[in-house]
Structure formats: structure tokens, C-alpha cells
Design a protein around this motif. Structure first.
Motif, short mmCIF file in Angstrom:
data_model
loop_
_atom_site.label_atom_id
_atom_site.label_comp_id
_atom_site.label_asym_id
_atom_site.label_seq_id
_atom_site.Cartn_x
_atom_site.Cartn_y
_atom_site.Cartn_z
N LEU A 14 51.06 -89.26 41.12
CA LEU A 14 50.84 -88.19 42.09
C LEU A 14 49.36 -88.04 42.44
O LEU A 14 49.02 -87.77 43.60
CB LEU A 14 51.38 -86.85 41.57
CG LEU A 14 52.89 -86.67 41.64
CD1 LEU A 14 53.28 -85.35 40.97
CD2 LEU A 14 53.39 -86.72 43.07
N GLY A 15 48.50 -88.22 41.45
CA GLY A 15 47.07 -88.15 41.72
C GLY A 15 46.62 -89.21 42.72
O GLY A 15 45.85 -88.92 43.65
N GLU A 16 47.11 -90.42 42.53
CA GLU A 16 46.74 -91.48 43.47
C GLU A 16 47.35 -91.24 44.85
O GLU A 16 46.71 -91.48 45.87
CB GLU A 16 47.16 -92.85 42.93
CG GLU A 16 46.65 -93.98 43.81
CD GLU A 16 46.72 -95.34 43.15
OE1 GLU A 16 46.53 -96.32 43.89
OE2 GLU A 16 46.94 -95.43 41.93
N TRP A 17 48.59 -90.75 44.87
CA TRP A 17 49.24 -90.43 46.14
C TRP A 17 48.42 -89.37 46.90
O TRP A 17 48.19 -89.49 48.09
CB TRP A 17 50.67 -89.94 45.88
CG TRP A 17 51.37 -89.38 47.06
CD1 TRP A 17 51.89 -90.06 48.13
CD2 TRP A 17 51.65 -88.00 47.29
NE1 TRP A 17 52.47 -89.18 49.02
CE2 TRP A 17 52.34 -87.91 48.52
CE3 TRP A 17 51.39 -86.83 46.58
CZ2 TRP A 17 52.77 -86.70 49.04
CZ3 TRP A 17 51.82 -85.63 47.11
CH2 TRP A 17 52.50 -85.57 48.32
N GLU A 18 47.95 -88.36 46.18
CA GLU A 18 47.12 -87.33 46.81
C GLU A 18 45.79 -87.90 47.27
O GLU A 18 45.30 -87.57 48.36
CB GLU A 18 46.91 -86.15 45.85
CG GLU A 18 48.15 -85.32 45.70
CD GLU A 18 47.97 -84.11 44.80
OE1 GLU A 18 46.85 -83.89 44.29
OE2 GLU A 18 48.95 -83.39 44.60
N ASP A 19 45.17 -88.77 46.45
CA ASP A 19 43.91 -89.41 46.83
C ASP A 19 44.07 -90.25 48.10
O ASP A 19 43.12 -90.41 48.86
CB ASP A 19 43.38 -90.29 45.70
CG ASP A 19 42.85 -89.49 44.53
OD1 ASP A 19 42.65 -88.25 44.67
OD2 ASP A 19 42.64 -90.09 43.46
N ASP A 20 45.28 -90.78 48.28
CA ASP A 20 45.57 -91.59 49.47
C ASP A 20 45.90 -90.75 50.70
O ASP A 20 46.28 -91.29 51.74
CB ASP A 20 46.73 -92.56 49.19
CG ASP A 20 46.34 -93.70 48.28
OD1 ASP A 20 45.14 -93.88 48.00
OD2 ASP A 20 47.25 -94.44 47.84
N GLY A 21 45.79 -89.43 50.57
CA GLY A 21 46.02 -88.56 51.72
C GLY A 21 47.44 -88.03 51.83
O GLY A 21 47.83 -87.57 52.89
N ARG A 22 48.22 -88.13 50.75
CA ARG A 22 49.59 -87.62 50.70
C ARG A 22 50.47 -88.21 51.80
O ARG A 22 51.15 -87.47 52.52
CB ARG A 22 49.59 -86.12 50.73
CG ARG A 22 48.75 -85.51 49.63
CD ARG A 22 48.68 -84.03 49.72
NE ARG A 22 49.87 -83.52 49.05
CZ ARG A 22 50.19 -82.23 48.99
NH1 ARG A 22 49.42 -81.35 49.55
NH2 ARG A 22 51.27 -81.86 48.38
N PRO A 23 50.48 -89.53 51.93
CA PRO A 23 51.27 -90.14 53.00
C PRO A 23 52.78 -89.94 52.78
O PRO A 23 53.25 -89.87 51.63
CB PRO A 23 50.91 -91.63 52.90
CG PRO A 23 50.50 -91.82 51.49
CD PRO A 23 49.84 -90.53 51.08
N LEU A 24 53.52 -89.86 53.86
CA LEU A 24 54.97 -89.72 53.77
C LEU A 24 55.63 -90.98 53.24
O LEU A 24 56.66 -90.92 52.58
CB LEU A 24 55.56 -89.36 55.14
CG LEU A 24 55.16 -87.98 55.67
CD1 LEU A 24 55.72 -87.78 57.07
CD2 LEU A 24 55.63 -86.88 54.73
N ILE A 25 55.03 -92.12 53.55
CA ILE A 25 55.56 -93.40 53.07
C ILE A 25 54.54 -93.99 52.12
O ILE A 25 53.40 -94.29 52.52
CB ILE A 25 55.85 -94.35 54.25
CG1 ILE A 25 56.90 -93.72 55.17
CG2 ILE A 25 56.33 -95.70 53.73
CD1 ILE A 25 57.14 -94.48 56.44
N TRP A 26 54.97 -94.18 50.87
CA TRP A 26 54.06 -94.65 49.83
C TRP A 26 54.77 -95.66 48.92
O TRP A 26 54.39 -95.90 47.79
CB TRP A 26 53.57 -93.45 49.03
CG TRP A 26 52.30 -93.63 48.28
CD1 TRP A 26 51.05 -93.84 48.81
CD2 TRP A 26 52.12 -93.60 46.87
NE1 TRP A 26 50.12 -93.93 47.81
CE2 TRP A 26 50.75 -93.79 46.60
CE3 TRP A 26 52.98 -93.43 45.81
CZ2 TRP A 26 50.22 -93.81 45.32
CZ3 TRP A 26 52.46 -93.45 44.53
CH2 TRP A 26 51.10 -93.64 44.29
N MET A 27 55.84 -96.26 49.45
CA MET A 27 56.70 -97.13 48.66
C MET A 27 56.00 -98.38 48.14
O MET A 27 56.22 -98.79 47.00
CB MET A 27 57.93 -97.55 49.48
CG MET A 27 58.86 -96.40 49.79
SD MET A 27 59.46 -95.55 48.31
CE MET A 27 60.31 -96.86 47.48
#
Length: 97
Positions: free
Chosen positions: A59-72
Motif C-alpha cells: 500500500l505504501g508503494e501504491w500510494e507513492d505511485d499516486g494511488r493509481p486505479l490500475i496497479w496490477m
């Protein structure tokens, strides 16, 4: 929570960072349903904590990436295997192994 439902939910939890996060949150409360066996409760808490570490880092990396809708792509490449491993460990505990 029914053990069969828990297992089914666990298998679906590795499909995305969002599914894993939701499962990790729900799995935390299952510990409250365990009774009596202090060793089982301790092993469950340890296995759940390992899940929470994977969840928090992803989740931390997902947030660092700008919380994209697609992160698969990133989930599959970096976190899915670890998620499978920690869920497997949790299921072993729940199954009494």
C-alpha cells in the motif's frame, strides 16, 4: 467466520492490492473468534502480522505511485508471491497445522 469462506476469500485476496488489503483487515478480526488455545492465537497473530507487513509495504508503494486505479503489473511483479506465501502460512495456522 466460516473456515471454508475464509479459505475462499484468501484465494481471491491475491488478485490485487485492494483485495489483499481488505482481506488483511478482515483477517485481523478473526483472531477475536479464536478461543482457548493460547498457542494457536499466538501463531495466528504472528502469521497475520506477516500479512500486515506485506500489506503495508504494498500500500505504501501504491500510494507513492499516486494511488493509481490500475496497479496490477507492479502487484503481480513485486507483491503477489509474498501475499500468497503469507496467506498460505495463515491458512496453515487456521487449519491447525
Amino acid at each position: 467466520m466460516n473456515l471454508m469462506t475464509f479459505r475462499e476469500d484468501a484465494l481471491l485476496a491475491v488478485e490485487s492490492v485492494f483485495a489483499f488489503s481488505d482481506f488483511t483487515r478482515r483477517a485481523e478480526s478473526l483472531c477475536d473468534e479464536l478461543e482457548g488455545d493460547a498457542d494457536l492465537i499466538q501463531r495466528y497473530k504472528k502469521a497475520w502480522f506477516e500479512m500486515e507487513i506485506v500489506n503495508g509495504v504494498a500500500l505504501g508503494e501504491w500510494e507513492d505511485d499516486g494511488r493509481p486505479l490500475i496497479w496490477m503489473e507492479k502487484w503481480n511483479a513485486k507483491y503477489k508471491e509474498d501475499a500468497l506465501e503469507v496467506i498460505h502460512d495463515l491458512l496453515l495456522v487456521v487449519s491447525g497445522r
